[in-house]
Design a protein around this motif. Sequence first.
Motif, short mmCIF file in Angstrom:
data_model
loop_
_atom_site.label_atom_id
_atom_site.label_comp_id
_atom_site.label_asym_id
_atom_site.label_seq_id
_atom_site.Cartn_x
_atom_site.Cartn_y
_atom_site.Cartn_z
N GLN A 140 17.27 2.69 -10.42
CA GLN A 140 15.98 3.16 -10.91
C GLN A 140 15.90 4.68 -10.89
O GLN A 140 16.64 5.34 -10.14
N PRO A 141 15.02 5.28 -11.68
CA PRO A 141 14.85 6.75 -11.69
C PRO A 141 14.45 7.28 -10.32
O PRO A 141 13.87 6.57 -9.50
N ARG A 142 14.76 8.56 -10.11
CA ARG A 142 14.46 9.21 -8.83
C ARG A 142 13.77 10.55 -9.08
O ARG A 142 14.44 11.55 -9.32
N PRO A 143 12.44 10.57 -9.04
CA PRO A 143 11.72 11.82 -9.31
C PRO A 143 12.02 12.89 -8.28
O PRO A 143 11.85 12.69 -7.07
N GLU A 144 12.47 14.05 -8.75
CA GLU A 144 12.86 15.13 -7.84
C GLU A 144 11.66 15.77 -7.16
O GLU A 144 11.81 16.43 -6.12
N THR A 145 10.46 15.58 -7.73
CA THR A 145 9.27 16.20 -7.15
C THR A 145 8.68 15.41 -5.99
O THR A 145 7.77 15.89 -5.31
N ALA A 146 9.20 14.21 -5.75
CA ALA A 146 8.68 13.40 -4.65
C ALA A 146 9.06 14.02 -3.31
O ALA A 146 10.17 14.53 -3.15
N PRO A 147 8.16 14.00 -2.33
CA PRO A 147 8.49 14.53 -1.00
C PRO A 147 9.68 13.80 -0.40
O PRO A 147 9.92 12.62 -0.70
N LEU A 148 10.42 14.48 0.45
CA LEU A 148 11.60 13.89 1.07
C LEU A 148 11.26 12.59 1.80
O LEU A 148 11.99 11.60 1.69
N ARG A 149 10.15 12.59 2.52
CA ARG A 149 9.78 11.39 3.26
C ARG A 149 9.55 10.21 2.33
O ARG A 149 9.96 9.08 2.62
N SER A 150 8.91 10.45 1.20
CA SER A 150 8.67 9.39 0.23
C SER A 150 9.97 8.88 -0.37
O SER A 150 10.16 7.68 -0.56
N ARG A 151 10.88 9.82 -0.66
CA ARG A 151 12.17 9.41 -1.23
C ARG A 151 12.98 8.59 -0.24
O ARG A 151 13.61 7.59 -0.61
N LEU A 152 12.97 9.00 1.02
CA LEU A 152 13.69 8.23 2.02
C LEU A 152 13.09 6.84 2.18
O LEU A 152 13.81 5.84 2.27
N ARG A 153 11.78 6.76 2.20
CA ARG A 153 11.10 5.48 2.36
C ARG A 153 11.38 4.55 1.18
O ARG A 153 11.58 3.34 1.36
N HIS A 154 11.43 5.11 -0.01
CA HIS A 154 11.54 4.29 -1.21
C HIS A 154 12.98 3.89 -1.53
O HIS A 154 13.22 2.75 -1.96
N TYR A 155 13.92 4.79 -1.37
CA TYR A 155 15.26 4.55 -1.91
C TYR A 155 16.32 4.09 -0.90
O TYR A 155 17.39 3.63 -1.29
N THR A 156 16.03 4.19 0.38
CA THR A 156 17.04 3.83 1.38
C THR A 156 17.42 2.36 1.30
O THR A 156 16.56 1.47 1.27
N ASN A 157 18.72 2.10 1.22
CA ASN A 157 19.30 0.75 1.28
C ASN A 157 18.94 -0.16 0.11
O ASN A 157 19.03 -1.38 0.23
N LEU A 158 18.57 0.41 -1.03
CA LEU A 158 18.33 -0.43 -2.20
C LEU A 158 19.59 -1.21 -2.59
O LEU A 158 19.50 -2.33 -3.11
N ASP A 159 20.76 -0.63 -2.34
CA ASP A 159 22.00 -1.26 -2.76
C ASP A 159 22.37 -2.49 -1.93
O ASP A 159 23.21 -3.29 -2.36
N VAL A 160 21.76 -2.68 -0.77
CA VAL A 160 22.09 -3.84 0.07
C VAL A 160 21.01 -4.92 0.02
O VAL A 160 21.18 -6.00 0.59
N MET A 161 19.90 -4.63 -0.64
CA MET A 161 18.75 -5.54 -0.59
C MET A 161 19.06 -6.91 -1.20
O MET A 161 18.72 -7.95 -0.61
N ALA A 162 19.70 -6.96 -2.35
CA ALA A 162 19.95 -8.25 -3.01
C ALA A 162 20.82 -9.15 -2.14
O ALA A 162 20.57 -10.35 -2.03
N GLY A 163 21.84 -8.56 -1.51
CA GLY A 163 22.70 -9.36 -0.65
C GLY A 163 21.97 -9.90 0.56
O GLY A 163 22.19 -11.05 0.98
#
Length: 292
Positions: A238-261
């Motif tokens: 999914q897209p990754r907005p560069e303007t998002a705060p670091l905390r929001s990006r960490l909360r949203h994107y961490t471990n997306l690649d392992v979720m389905a498994g």
Amino acid sequence: MSAPAEMLNGMSVDVEDWFQVGAFETVIDRADWDAMTCRVERNCAEILALFDVAGIRATFFTLGWIAERYPAMMRSIADAGHEIASHGWDHARVFTLGREAFAADIARARKVLEDTTGQAVTGYRAPSFSIDARTPWAHEVLAEQGYAYSSSVAPIVHDHYGWREAPRFAFRPVAGSGLLEIPVTTAEVAGRRMAAGGGGFFRLFPYAVSRWAIRQVNLRDHRPAIFYFHPWEIDPGQPRPETAPLRSRLRHYTNLDVMAGKLARLVRDFRWGRMDEVASHEAARTSVSMAA
């Protein structure tokens, strides 16, 4: 230690797209949503395939905004035997609306969901679990509109949401009403509550932690677990907005690649069903209101 085979747990999907989450509400304006790259259809198709292989039926708490734009997707979810429930219109948190605006929001969403799928909508989940101590009127509005159950309370302390004083398990929030509130699952560790019902907790911690917590709820508390996740959580592309705060990006994107498994393991390890099924079972043994 295996979960008892007869324990039916509630599996739910909060259907919203990646740009509609609370973590980005100060970054991406609602007025710009129609210009965003939508990925909810492809993600829901993957979820439907996962559930089909596992042989389970779940509840899809869906935004009215999504249902209005993707009617074919909504019909495919309903045709597969899953429950359609409401997630409100456009992910506005309940405490930002007020009583009248909330009533209008859930009525608008429900109409679109029912018109699109032909399925009666009897369940509701507040965006970001935003029914809490500030909104005692929200359950009253749901009862007035004839909802059978809500799953809108997170009985924990959290920087994003939470109602620590709420019961951990199903309760009747409105005296004299049949409305049932079924909080998202928490586990107790050393006398303290911890989130254990999915979302970021499930992504961030090892799978064994969630498996232990759900087993504790089933075996020690003898209650069903209520689990939730979002379509965007299985989508590392999914897209990754560069303007998002670091905390929001960490909360949203961490471990997306392992979720389905991890989800594939979860649906095999426990018995799962729709939230309306769980609500029916819980209603039979829940007769006391929170106020009582």
